[in-house]
Scaffold this motif. Structure first.
Motif, mmCIF file in Angstrom:
data_model
loop_
_atom_site.group_PDB
_atom_site.id
_atom_site.type_symbol
_atom_site.label_atom_id
_atom_site.label_comp_id
_atom_site.label_asym_id
_atom_site.label_seq_id
_atom_site.Cartn_x
_atom_site.Cartn_y
_atom_site.Cartn_z
ATOM 1 N N VAL A 181 8.581 8.365 -16.484
ATOM 2 C CA VAL A 181 7.029 7.609 -15.983
ATOM 3 C C VAL A 181 6.204 7.632 -17.503
ATOM 4 O O VAL A 181 6.053 6.238 -17.435
ATOM 5 N N LYS A 182 6.504 8.292 -17.977
ATOM 6 C CA LYS A 182 6.329 8.473 -19.591
ATOM 7 C C LYS A 182 6.927 7.034 -20.118
ATOM 8 O O LYS A 182 5.970 5.628 -20.521
ATOM 9 N N LEU B 261 3.473 5.415 -6.138
ATOM 10 C CA LEU B 261 3.632 5.593 -7.437
ATOM 11 C C LEU B 261 2.744 6.112 -7.946
ATOM 12 O O LEU B 261 2.712 6.959 -8.900
ATOM 13 N N LYS B 262 1.649 6.908 -6.785
ATOM 14 C CA LYS B 262 0.330 7.402 -7.144
ATOM 15 C C LYS B 262 1.158 9.277 -7.102
ATOM 16 O O LYS B 262 0.671 9.814 -8.276
ATOM 17 N N GLU B 263 2.412 9.230 -6.416
ATOM 18 C CA GLU B 263 2.590 10.917 -6.039
ATOM 19 C C GLU B 263 3.407 10.666 -7.303
ATOM 20 O O GLU B 263 3.377 11.860 -7.961
ATOM 21 N N GLU C 131 0.592 -1.668 0.436
ATOM 22 C CA GLU C 131 0.232 0.003 0.124
ATOM 23 C C GLU C 131 0.854 1.315 -0.198
ATOM 24 O O GLU C 131 0.400 2.400 -0.368
ATOM 25 N N SER C 132 1.755 1.493 0.734
ATOM 26 C CA SER C 132 2.779 2.399 0.780
ATOM 27 C C SER C 132 3.199 3.136 -0.490
ATOM 28 O O SER C 132 3.358 3.749 -0.676
ATOM 29 N N ASN C 133 3.933 1.330 -1.158
ATOM 30 C CA ASN C 133 4.429 1.238 -2.584
ATOM 31 C C ASN C 133 3.458 2.184 -3.432
ATOM 32 O O ASN C 133 4.283 3.026 -4.765
ATOM 33 N N ILE C 134 2.741 1.956 -3.905
ATOM 34 C CA ILE C 134 1.305 1.925 -4.809
ATOM 35 C C ILE C 134 1.356 3.577 -4.441
ATOM 36 O O ILE C 134 1.361 4.469 -5.160
#
Length: 93
Positions: free
Chosen positions: A78-79, A36-38, A30-33
């Motif tokens: 990211v892209k 990635l969202k950030e 959950e922390s790593n997700i």
């Protein structure tokens, strides 16, 4: 967890034990997700389903790995990863 995953597919690929491994590592996942969202990743589900072991890292270690991707691919990392998820495989080496 904020993302939907295809547990049936993951079990088929990684074996039935993947469900238990995910449950035991849920806090890190959950922390790593969130990380990635950030970073503005959009295909988090795909990355998770293809490379769940990356998400088992402790959050600080995961952040360091994400920084290494930026060093490898540059500011558009990211892209670049979103266009071809296999680019994340450099983290497994």
């Amino acid at each position: 967890m904020d993302i939907k995953m295809n547990m049936g597919l993951m079990k088929k690929i990684y074996g039935d034990e993947i469900e238990e491994v995910i449950e035991k590592n849920m806090e890190n996942i959950e922390s790593n997700i969130k990380t990635l969202k950030e970073l503005k990743f959009e295909s988090i589900q795909g990355i998770f389903e293809m490379y769940p072991e990356i998400f088992m890292n402790f959050p600080n270690q995961f952040k360091e790995k994400m920084k290494s991707l930026k060093n490898i691919y540059g500011d558009n990392y990211v892209k670049i990863i979103e266009e071809d998820l296999t680019n994340i495989e450099v983290l497994e080496k």
